[in-house]
Each structure stands twice: as C-alpha cells, then as structure tokens.
Design an enzyme around this catalytic site. Structure first.
Site, PDB file in Angstrom:
ATOM      1  N   CYS A 103       0.842  -1.189   0.000  1.00  0.00           N
ATOM      2  CA  CYS A 103       0.000   0.000   0.000  1.00  0.00           C
ATOM      3  C   CYS A 103       0.884   1.249   0.000  1.00  0.00           C
ATOM      4  CB  CYS A 103      -0.908   0.006   1.229  1.00  0.00           C
ATOM      5  SG  CYS A 103      -2.288  -1.167   1.134  1.00  0.00           S
ATOM      6  N   HIS A 114      -5.964  -1.345  -1.990  1.00  0.00           N
ATOM      7  CA  HIS A 114      -5.684  -2.661  -1.418  1.00  0.00           C
ATOM      8  C   HIS A 114      -6.817  -3.652  -1.665  1.00  0.00           C
ATOM      9  CE1 HIS A 114      -3.878  -5.467   1.540  1.00  0.00           C
ATOM     10  NE2 HIS A 114      -5.137  -5.731   1.866  1.00  0.00           N
ATOM     11  N   HIS A 153      -1.259  -7.393  -7.078  1.00  0.00           N
ATOM     12  CA  HIS A 153       0.094  -7.227  -7.599  1.00  0.00           C
ATOM     13  C   HIS A 153       0.515  -8.459  -8.372  1.00  0.00           C
ATOM     14  CE1 HIS A 153       1.113  -9.852  -4.213  1.00  0.00           C
ATOM     15  NE2 HIS A 153       2.314  -9.997  -4.723  1.00  0.00           N
TER      16      HIS A 153
END
Length: 360
Positions: free
Chosen positions: A74, A136, A189
């Site tokens: 983050c 997130h 990610h």
C-alpha cells in the site's frame, strides 16, 4: 504515461508509471532504516533431468500474510512507511526485497562440493514486484481498460529492460491471486522474474514447435488457434486480435489460454491496437472466471514469451490463466501422478468448462 525512477532506502530501484493527467511528481523519500540487501541466490543443475533449480534460502524471512493495515504494498501513510514512499500511485514497480534472483549475488564454485556432476552458478537475474493499483481491496479484474493497457506497457517496458541485463535469459511476468494459490500478500500485484536460464517449460515448448514446423511447415500454436476458432466448442471469448479458449488438453480444472492472432515473440512486439484489444478481452475473461463459482477465483496468470537470445523465431506469445479450484469448495492438489511423474489427471472436461464460462 509518465515514468519516474527513484531509489528505496536500501538502494533498490522503484519506478512509478503514471497514467492520470494530474498525478503528482514522484519525489517522496523512503525514510525507513533498512539493512543493505545481501541475497545469496544460486542455481544448481539436476544431473538426472538437466533442469536448473534455484536455491534462495534468504527468502525464508520474507513477509507472510500481514494484516491489511500493515500491507507493505500500500502507499505510505503518516507514521506507516511501506515499500512505496508516495501517498498514492497508479502503477508502481520495484525490486523485490526478497528476490529469488538478483544482480548482486556473489559468485559460487562451478560445481557442488563432492558432486562434480552437479553444475552450480550464481542466481544472477532480477525480480520485481508490480502493483497494479494503490487500492488494497481492488483486483486486476476491477481495473479499467485504460489501466490494464498501462500494465501491458509496464510489462513490455520491464521485459525490454530485463533483456539488457547480463546473464538474464528469460523474462517471466506473472500474477498470483488468492490464498489457495499461495499468495502471501493480498494487495493486487504481480511479479516479473528474470531467469539466468531458459525455463524447462519454455525449452520443451520450443522443441515441440521446432519439430512441428519441420513436419508441417507451420507453427503449432498457430494451427491450434485456427482449429480452436473453427471448432468453437472451447472458445471463451474472442476479439479482433485475440482469442481466449480452454485448451483441449487442459491440465488444470480451470484453464484459459489468451492468444494473439499474430505471431509475436514477446510483449514489446505487440502493436498499440493489440495492446488496447487485449485490455478489453482480458477483463471479460477475468469477469467470466470470477463468475464461475460466484466468488473471486484464485488463479495464476503466466505470460509465455520468447527467451532473450534463443528460439525467438519459434516462440508465440500467449497468456495462460489457470486455477487450482475444481469446484466452489474443492482444490485440485498436485498429488502422486502430477508431482511425482508430471503426468496430469484433470477432473474436469475442457469443453464443459468452456461452455460454463461462455454462459456467464
């Protein structure tokens, strides 16, 4: 897209890729007191199979399933510095703090002590983390086509950069999603590996492509693509430049290959229109995958592209997306046959999976 390269506290490179017009200049400094990186990766060649194995014992201490408020991917917030010093970002890439392969690893002896038949070398390469969004709680499938196009451009940028590094033989962008897959950081990610060798799967695919070309005068994946498009029974989605289908010999209970209609060796070779088209089609594929069990599907998305120096005329870029989830609440375990003999037994029929995905 604006590209800004900076350095983290321990010297690792971080690169911001901004696709929004009002994105601020990336000037934030990493204030953490980090120890100097000292990865000691090496590779050893299995004398029975000829395959290289990476040894990276320093990765045992890597971050493991932190709570959301301590996520290192983050953006940095007051009193909580992370891997990303800025307070927001569009797409960001940085060198992995716990890399499987790294540029600075020390040299090692050419063979394992007492085992002259086991070749050994430094695990010299590069590993990067690619954060697709600062949110997130988002996912790749929730990105806009514009952002997916940015990510494709980032993959291409990094593929070109990795290919220039001494010793890197293959570049592998991928995404792991979901705890069932083994993900230890839930922030959206992916990663990019620069291997110091050509991977076993790519080597075998190139061998098969060469054999098929010699026998038929055409590319095996090109013929597979044409046959799948003609049959239609395993097609999941298609567009002007790409087709997504469940392969006829699928190994995984859920498996989709996304293939460009034009043979290109790697991501940098894709045209602008092909990149735009992929962004739209891939989001449709991910939407269908998440609809299969009416919940976020755990998956691995793996780009197969040509090695840096060999087989580039034989390679055909494509993305393989697959999941270990064989029902909504049952996992496909790689047990005796798969793990012991590399012989896959699939519990689902490719045609039935494709039909279900099309119906979503």
């Amino acid at each position: 897209m604006r590209r800004t390269s900076r350095r983290l506290a321990d010297g690792r490179e971080i690169i911001y890729f901004d696709d929004t017009a009002d994105a601020p200049e990336r000037t934030a400094v990493d204030t953490r007191d980090l120890p100097e990186q000292a990865p000691h990766s090496e590779v050893r060649r299995d004398p029975l199979t000829g395959e290289w194995v990476g040894i990276a014992a320093h990765r045992q201490t890597r971050t493991y399933k932190p709570p959301a408020d301590l996520c290192p991917l983050c953006p940095t917030s007051p009193g909580r510095p992370t891997e990303v010093p800025e307070s927001s970002y569009d797409v960001v890439v940085f060198e992995n703090r716990f890399p499987s392969f790294a540029e600075s690893v020390p040299d090692v002896a050419s063979t394992v002590d007492g085992m002259p038949m086991v070749a050994r070398g430094p695990g010299r390469g590069r590993c990067e983390v690619v954060c697709f969004t600062s949110d997130h709680n988002s996912s790749f499938g929730a990105l806009t086509p514009h952002r997916v196009r940015t990510v494709v451009d980032v993959w291409a940028d990094r593929t070109e950069a990795f290919a220039k590094l001494p010793g890197v033989e293959q570049v592998f962008p991928f995404e792991n999603r979901g705890e069932e897959i083994g993900v230890t950081l839930s922030h959206p990610h992916g990663q990019i590996y620069g291997y110091p060798f050509v991977t076993p799967k790519t080597s075998r695919m190139l061998e098969v492509a060469a054999e098929y070309l010699a026998a038929h005068g055409t590319h095996v994946l090109g013929d597979v693509l044409a046959a799948e498009r003609a049959a239609g029974s395993r097609i999941v989605a298609s567009s002007e430049h790409w087709t997504a289908f469940v392969p006829s010999a699928a190994r995984w209970p859920v498996e989709v290959h996304v293939v460009p209609h034009r043979q290109v060796p790697d991501l940098p070779a894709l045209s602008d229109v092909e990149r735009d088209d992929f962004a739209v089609l891939y989001l449709e594929v991910l939407r269908r995958l998440d609809g299969l069990y009416n919940k976020p599907l755990p998956y691995i998305a793996a780009w197969h592209q040509a090695p840096v120096r060999t087989g580039r005329d034989l390679a055909w870029l494509h993305l393989e997306v697959f999941s270990v989830l064989r029902t909504a609440d049952k996992l496909k375990y790689l047990a005796g046959s798969e793990s012991g003999m590399a012989v896959w037994i699939n519990d689902t029929a490719p045609e039935q999976v494709a039909e279900r995905l099309r119906s979503i």
